[in-house]
Scaffold this motif. Structure first.
Motif, short mmCIF file in Angstrom:
data_model
loop_
_atom_site.label_atom_id
_atom_site.label_comp_id
_atom_site.label_asym_id
_atom_site.label_seq_id
_atom_site.Cartn_x
_atom_site.Cartn_y
_atom_site.Cartn_z
N ARG A 188 -5.94 -2.72 -0.78
CA ARG A 188 -6.67 -2.32 0.43
C ARG A 188 -7.78 -3.33 0.72
N LEU A 196 0.82 -1.22 0.00
CA LEU A 196 0.00 0.00 0.00
C LEU A 196 0.85 1.27 0.00
N PRO A 234 -2.77 6.49 -3.26
CA PRO A 234 -4.12 6.33 -2.71
C PRO A 234 -5.17 6.75 -3.73
N TYR A 263 -4.15 0.44 -5.59
CA TYR A 263 -4.23 0.73 -4.16
C TYR A 263 -5.53 0.16 -3.58
N GLN A 264 -6.64 0.37 -4.31
CA GLN A 264 -7.93 -0.13 -3.85
C GLN A 264 -7.94 -1.65 -3.79
#
Length: 364
Positions: free
Chosen positions: A347, A333, A338, A343-344
C-alpha cells in the motif's frame, strides 16, 4: 455418520447402553471435575479470608484482577452424551526479574554473589474440553485444550461484564428428572469468584434465567477471542453444519477467483476454517480431506501469483516503467489480507508510485 448425532438404531437398547456405559465415564468425569472445583473454591476462599483491613486493601490494590470462572454443561439423549468444560483462573505467578541483585560478598572467596530477583505478576490461564460420545461408546468428537496463558485484559473484561449482570444474585434452578418421552437430560453450572464474592449456579432440565444465559454468551465470546477457537461449545451436529457452510462458501470463492482476485484469499480462509473444525473428529470425515487438499492447492496458487507479481513489479521499477509497476502493486494488494504487514508495505508502494506519477505529470 460423521457427526455421531441421533442414531436411528438407538432405541431402548441404545438408551440402556449409553446410560450404562456413561455411568463409569461420567463418574470419573464428575470426580475429576469435582476435585478441580473444590480446589479452586478452597484456594479462592483462602485468598479472600478475613484479614486486617489494611492488609485487605493493600492486597486488593495490588491484585485487582484475581478472578476465576468454571463452566460445565452436559446433554444426554438416547443416542449420545455431550460434555463441555471450561476453567479460567487469574492468579499471581512467580517470575525472575531481568535485573540482577547483588547479595553481598562471600566470606570464603571474597567474591560478590549475584542472584536473580524474583517478582510476582498477575496472569490468566484458561483450559477447556469438548467431548461427544455416541451409543456405541465411540468418541465422535473431541477437543481438549490444556491450560493456556491468555491476555489478562481479556479476563478482566469478562469479569467486568459479568459484574454488570445479575448473575451473582442467582440461585440454582433444578427441574424434574426426565424419564421417558424424549429421554433428554441436560444441565449447566457456572461458578464465578472475584473480590471475595463467590456464586455457583446449577441449571438442570429447565430453561435458565436471562442472567445465566448472558454469562454463557459472554463465556462463548471470551473463549473465541482468547483462544481463537470458534464454536468451541457446540455439539457435533452444529460443528459439522458450520463446517459444511464454510466448505460450500470456500468452493464458490475458489471457482471464481480468476474473475475476482480477492476471492482466492476468501477461499483460503474458509478452507482453513473447515479443516480446523473437522480435524477434531475421530475419524475425520471425507469433507476434511477434500478441504485440506483444496486448501493446499489454493495456498500454492496464491504463493505463485504473489511471487510472479512481485518479480514483475521489481522489473518494472528497475526499468522506470512506473505506470506498469503501479498496476502490479494494485494487483498484489488483492492477494494480501488488509492490515497485514505485506499489505501495508505494498500500500505504501502504491502511494509512493502515485505520488511520483503525479509529480511527473506536473513537471511536464
Amino acid at each position: 455418520s460423521a457427526s455421531g448425532g441421533n442414531s436411528s438404531n438407538g432405541g431402548k437398547n441404545g438408551e440402556n447402553g449409553v446410560r450404562k456405559k456413561s455411568a463409569l465415564s461420567s463418574f470419573v468425569f464428575y470426580v475429576v471435575l469435582g476435585a478441580v472445583a473444590v480446589v479452586c473454591v478452597a484456594l479462592f476462599l483462602r485468598m479472600n479470608q478475613e484479614q486486617p483491613e489494611g492488609t485487605v486493601k493493600q492486597q486488593q490494590k495490588k491484585n485487582p484482577n484475581r478472578f476465576f470462572l468454571a463452566y460445565e454443561k452436559e446433554k444426554m439423549t438416547r443416542s449420545s452424551i455431550f460434555r463441555f468444560e471450561m476453567l479460567l483462573e487469574c492468579c499471581r505467578e512467580k517470575v525472575e526479574d531481568d535485573k540482577d541483585v547483588k547479595a553481598g560478598k562471600n566470606t570464603e572467596t571474597g567474591k560478590t554473589a549475584v542472584k536473580k530477583k524474583s517478582v510476582y505478576e498477575e496472569v490468566a490461564y484458561v483450559s477447556c474440553s469438548v467431548v461427544e460420545q455416541n451409543a456405541d461408546d465411540n468418541i465422535a468428537y473431541r477437543y481438549v485444550l490444556p491450560p493456556r496463558r491468555v491476555e489478562l485484559e481479556l479476563a478482566d473484561n469478562l469479569r467486568k461484564r459479568i459484574q454488570e449482570t445479575e448473575f451473582m444474585k442467582l440461585k440454582s434452578d433444578i427441574g424434574d428428572n426426565v424419564e421417558g418421552g424424549s429421554g433428554e437430560e441436560h444441565y449447566a453450572r457456572i461458578t464465578v469468584g472475584y473480590n471475595g464474592n463467590l456464586n455457583s449456579v446449577l441449571v438442570r432440565n429447565t430453561s435458565p434465567r436471562l442472567s445465566f444465559k448472558n454469562v454463557e454468551e459472554l463465556i462463548e465470546s471470551f473463549t473465541e477471542e482468547a483462544l481463537g477457537v470458534r464454536t468451541v461449545s457446540m455439539s457435533v451436529d452444529e460443528v459439522y453444519r458450520e463446517a459444511e457452510k464454510y466448505y460450500r462458501q470456500a468452493n464458490e470463492y475458489f471457482e471464481n477467483y480468476e474473475a475476482k482476485p480477492e476471492n482466492l484469499r476468501m477461499a483460503i480462509k474458509r478452507f482453513r476454517l473447515t479443516v480446523r473444525l473437522l480435524e477434531r473428529f475421530q475419524p475425520r470425515p471425507d469433507m476434511w480431506a477434500k478441504a485440506d487438499t483444496s486448501l493446499k492447492k489454493a495456498e500454492q496458487i496464491i504463493k505463485r501469483i504473489r511471487t510472479e507479481l512481485y518479480q514483475d513489479m521489481r522489473i518494472k521499477l528497475q526499468l522506470k516503467e512506473l505506470p506498469e509497476a503501479l498496476v502490479k502493486v494494485k494487483l498484489l494488494l488483492n492477494y494480501y489480507e488488509p492490515g497485514s504487514k505485506n499489505y501495508q508495505y505494498f500500500r505504501n508502494q502504491k502511494i509512493e508510485l502515485e505520488r511520483l506519477l503525479n509529480d511527473n505529470k506536473r513537471g511536464r
